[in-house]
Motif scaffolding. Structure first.
Motif, short mmCIF file in Angstrom:
data_model
loop_
_atom_site.label_atom_id
_atom_site.label_comp_id
_atom_site.label_asym_id
_atom_site.label_seq_id
_atom_site.Cartn_x
_atom_site.Cartn_y
_atom_site.Cartn_z
N CYS A 196 -4.99 -4.49 16.00
CA CYS A 196 -6.17 -5.37 16.04
C CYS A 196 -6.73 -5.70 14.66
O CYS A 196 -7.60 -6.54 14.55
CB CYS A 196 -7.25 -4.76 16.93
SG CYS A 196 -8.01 -3.31 16.21
N TRP A 197 -6.24 -5.04 13.62
CA TRP A 197 -6.64 -5.37 12.24
C TRP A 197 -8.13 -5.17 11.97
O TRP A 197 -8.64 -5.68 10.97
CB TRP A 197 -6.22 -6.81 11.86
CG TRP A 197 -4.75 -7.01 11.96
CD1 TRP A 197 -4.10 -7.74 12.90
CD2 TRP A 197 -3.73 -6.47 11.09
NE1 TRP A 197 -2.73 -7.68 12.68
CE2 TRP A 197 -2.49 -6.91 11.58
CE3 TRP A 197 -3.76 -5.64 9.96
CZ2 TRP A 197 -1.27 -6.56 10.98
CZ3 TRP A 197 -2.56 -5.30 9.36
CH2 TRP A 197 -1.34 -5.77 9.88
N ALA A 198 -8.83 -4.47 12.85
CA ALA A 198 -10.25 -4.19 12.57
C ALA A 198 -10.36 -3.31 11.33
O ALA A 198 -11.18 -3.54 10.44
CB ALA A 198 -10.89 -3.50 13.77
N LEU A 199 -9.52 -2.28 11.28
CA LEU A 199 -9.48 -1.35 10.15
C LEU A 199 -8.01 -1.12 9.77
O LEU A 199 -7.18 -0.91 10.65
CB LEU A 199 -10.09 0.00 10.55
CG LEU A 199 -11.57 0.04 10.86
CD1 LEU A 199 -11.95 1.36 11.52
CD2 LEU A 199 -12.39 -0.17 9.57
N THR A 200 -7.73 -1.16 8.49
CA THR A 200 -6.37 -0.87 8.03
C THR A 200 -6.48 -0.05 6.76
O THR A 200 -7.33 -0.33 5.91
CB THR A 200 -5.60 -2.17 7.71
OG1 THR A 200 -5.79 -3.10 8.78
CG2 THR A 200 -4.11 -1.91 7.52
N ALA A 201 -5.65 0.99 6.66
CA ALA A 201 -5.65 1.81 5.44
C ALA A 201 -4.28 1.70 4.77
O ALA A 201 -3.25 1.74 5.46
CB ALA A 201 -5.95 3.27 5.78
N TRP A 202 -4.28 1.55 3.46
CA TRP A 202 -3.03 1.58 2.70
C TRP A 202 -3.15 2.55 1.54
O TRP A 202 -4.17 2.54 0.81
CB TRP A 202 -2.71 0.19 2.13
CG TRP A 202 -2.28 -0.83 3.14
CD1 TRP A 202 -1.12 -0.83 3.86
CD2 TRP A 202 -2.97 -2.03 3.51
NE1 TRP A 202 -1.05 -1.95 4.67
CE2 TRP A 202 -2.18 -2.70 4.46
CE3 TRP A 202 -4.19 -2.61 3.13
CZ2 TRP A 202 -2.57 -3.90 5.05
CZ3 TRP A 202 -4.57 -3.80 3.70
CH2 TRP A 202 -3.76 -4.44 4.66
N LYS A 203 -2.11 3.34 1.35
CA LYS A 203 -2.06 4.20 0.16
C LYS A 203 -1.76 3.28 -1.03
O LYS A 203 -0.75 2.57 -1.03
CB LYS A 203 -0.97 5.25 0.33
CG LYS A 203 -1.08 6.39 -0.67
CD LYS A 203 0.10 7.34 -0.56
CE LYS A 203 -0.06 8.34 0.58
NZ LYS A 203 1.07 9.29 0.63
N ARG A 204 -2.63 3.31 -2.01
CA ARG A 204 -2.52 2.36 -3.13
C ARG A 204 -1.16 2.45 -3.82
O ARG A 204 -0.50 1.43 -4.04
CB ARG A 204 -3.64 2.63 -4.14
CG ARG A 204 -3.60 1.72 -5.36
CD ARG A 204 -4.81 1.96 -6.25
NE ARG A 204 -4.83 1.03 -7.37
CZ ARG A 204 -4.28 1.25 -8.56
NH1 ARG A 204 -3.68 2.40 -8.79
NH2 ARG A 204 -4.35 0.34 -9.51
N GLU A 205 -0.76 3.66 -4.14
CA GLU A 205 0.48 3.87 -4.90
C GLU A 205 1.69 3.26 -4.18
O GLU A 205 2.51 2.56 -4.78
CB GLU A 205 0.66 5.39 -5.03
CG GLU A 205 1.69 5.83 -6.03
CD GLU A 205 1.85 7.36 -5.98
OE1 GLU A 205 0.92 8.06 -5.48
OE2 GLU A 205 2.91 7.83 -6.42
N LYS A 252 -8.67 1.23 -8.90
CA LYS A 252 -8.00 2.53 -8.68
C LYS A 252 -8.61 3.25 -7.50
O LYS A 252 -9.84 3.25 -7.32
CB LYS A 252 -8.12 3.39 -9.94
CG LYS A 252 -7.18 2.91 -11.04
CD LYS A 252 -6.64 4.07 -11.86
CE LYS A 252 -5.52 3.57 -12.75
NZ LYS A 252 -5.74 3.92 -14.16
N CYS A 253 -7.78 3.89 -6.70
CA CYS A 253 -8.24 4.69 -5.56
C CYS A 253 -7.00 5.36 -4.98
O CYS A 253 -5.88 5.06 -5.38
CB CYS A 253 -8.89 3.80 -4.50
SG CYS A 253 -7.80 2.50 -3.88
N ASP A 254 -7.19 6.30 -4.05
CA ASP A 254 -6.03 6.82 -3.32
C ASP A 254 -5.67 5.88 -2.17
O ASP A 254 -4.51 5.56 -1.96
CB ASP A 254 -6.33 8.23 -2.79
CG ASP A 254 -6.49 9.24 -3.92
OD1 ASP A 254 -5.69 9.16 -4.89
OD2 ASP A 254 -7.41 10.06 -3.86
N TYR A 255 -6.69 5.48 -1.44
CA TYR A 255 -6.48 4.57 -0.30
C TYR A 255 -7.45 3.40 -0.38
O TYR A 255 -8.62 3.60 -0.75
CB TYR A 255 -6.74 5.30 1.03
CG TYR A 255 -5.57 6.14 1.50
CD1 TYR A 255 -4.63 5.63 2.39
CD2 TYR A 255 -5.41 7.45 1.05
CE1 TYR A 255 -3.56 6.40 2.82
CE2 TYR A 255 -4.34 8.23 1.47
CZ TYR A 255 -3.41 7.69 2.36
OH TYR A 255 -2.35 8.44 2.78
N VAL A 256 -6.97 2.24 0.00
CA VAL A 256 -7.89 1.13 0.23
C VAL A 256 -8.02 0.98 1.74
O VAL A 256 -7.04 1.08 2.49
CB VAL A 256 -7.38 -0.18 -0.42
CG1 VAL A 256 -6.03 -0.62 0.14
CG2 VAL A 256 -8.41 -1.30 -0.25
#
Lengths: 232, 232
Positions: B165-174, B94-98
């Motif tokens: 570049c895929w170094a960092l990516t954020a996704w909203k879990r929901e 569970k989290c807001d963002y991964v």
């Protein structure tokens, strides 16, 4: 018939963001020596010219075995373009093709330059540009260019882009002079060939950071680092 | 309201072209330690997980201070995608963002990661991608994309491209879970933010050549080379 090719290496002493970069050592050689050595070792050029506004730099490059084409100082400003100084150069030097070798490409390998020159010999383009091929997901004007939001695909499946890197450029002298005289841009003149060079042989040298990266890459080629692993 | 962010670092032991690259030393640290240290130092994450199929690697990363998410072996093949293993991860945590931190980005600076996390906090995107902005002349499908043959302009004037570049990516879990369950690709899901990272902090680590370049760049940051010039 063998085409007569002349090497033109544009160099200024008065570089702004990295002062005097052309006479600065990168690894074991001054920057300006890299393109001169590449051109000499290729043994394909009728002449190898460095065009510079600086008499001092002119003397140095003559010791390195290149010829000195004195550029007038109005062609050595930050705003002087390839178009202007190449035209100035071509008026003075006869050849079939001029090959511009950028001194900001110390990572260029001999083999790559030779293949580029073969490519110019074997084809009949008016202009040959060196490009880097990249297969990555690209946005252009905020929109996906070569991928779709619907599906994440392996990057090998993407339509590539080609970035002009200006490491090596070839122009047919006759076409260049004619277009310039007709007030048409000769830099991208006539039929255009694109020659792909490996990504790790191209670099920018605009900032000190660029310089450090290039020097690091060069260093990594010469000194292989020890191969170590965590023990499992 | 502060968003709860979880770090997910995907790592396999069975890498093909650079064998065991995650436990190989790059400079002074094994590759896998770079993203772990960045995540820890940022102090922004509720948890820091490494997802791997390898129990051995799991033990190592636990010693480094990260948690071990065991990936099932069908999610550790060469063809397993972000989509599959991220879905597997998000179902369990569970989290807001991964925040996916790619271990093939050892050149990423702490400051850049922190700014990326600020960007995720301050906006409300479903997906945030890290991109490299480039202003160079580009060909696409053999045609000029952002320049014209008519005129050579300074590269600063060119319309830039942005490369993921895929170094960092954020996704909203929901959002990610919802889209995946609806059979819609969640990797580029919902509203998309693009965060620019400096060019010298991104690298590929697909080939041994890539590895040597990255190690060279890292080395150049740590050991400044001597500044030497030709004497005029």
């Amino acid at each position: 018939m063998q085409k007569i090719m002349t090497a033109m290496i544009p160099a200024r002493l008065g570089s702004k963001r990295i002062p005097k970069k052309n006479i600065r050592y990168m690894g074991e050689k001054p920057l300006i020596q890299y393109p001169i050595d590449l051109a000499k070792s290729s043994k394909r050029f009728s002449d190898i010219w460095v065009t510079t506004e600086s008499e001092e730099l002119g003397k140095i490059i003559e010791k390195m075995g290149a010829s000195f084409h004195k550029r007038s100082s109005e062609l050595a400003t930050d705003t002087a373009t390839n178009r202007e100084f190449t035209y100035d150069f071509l008026k003075a030097h006869k050849c079939d093709y001029v090959i511009m070798i950028n001194p900001t490409s110390p990572l260029l390998r001999q083999e790559t330059m030779n293949h580029f020159l073969d490519y110019v010999q074997e084809h009949n383009f008016d202009t040959v540009l060196s490009v880097i091929i990249e297969k990555e997901e690209i946005f252009f004007k905020g929109q996906p260019l070569n991928f779709s939001y619907d599906k994440k695909v392996n990057s090998q499946m993407l339509e590539p882009i080609e970035t002009i890197c200006w490491a090596l450029t070839a122009w047919k002298r006759e076409t260049f002079l004619k277009l310039q005289q007709e007030n048409i841009n000769p830099v991208f003149g006539g039929t255009i060939g694109r020659f792909s060079i490996p990504k790790d042989e191209s670099c920018d040298l605009d900032t000190l950071e660029d310089w450090n990266i290039a020097e690091g890459i060069l260093n990594s080629r010469m000194n292989k680092f020890e191969e170590r692993y965590i023990e499992l």
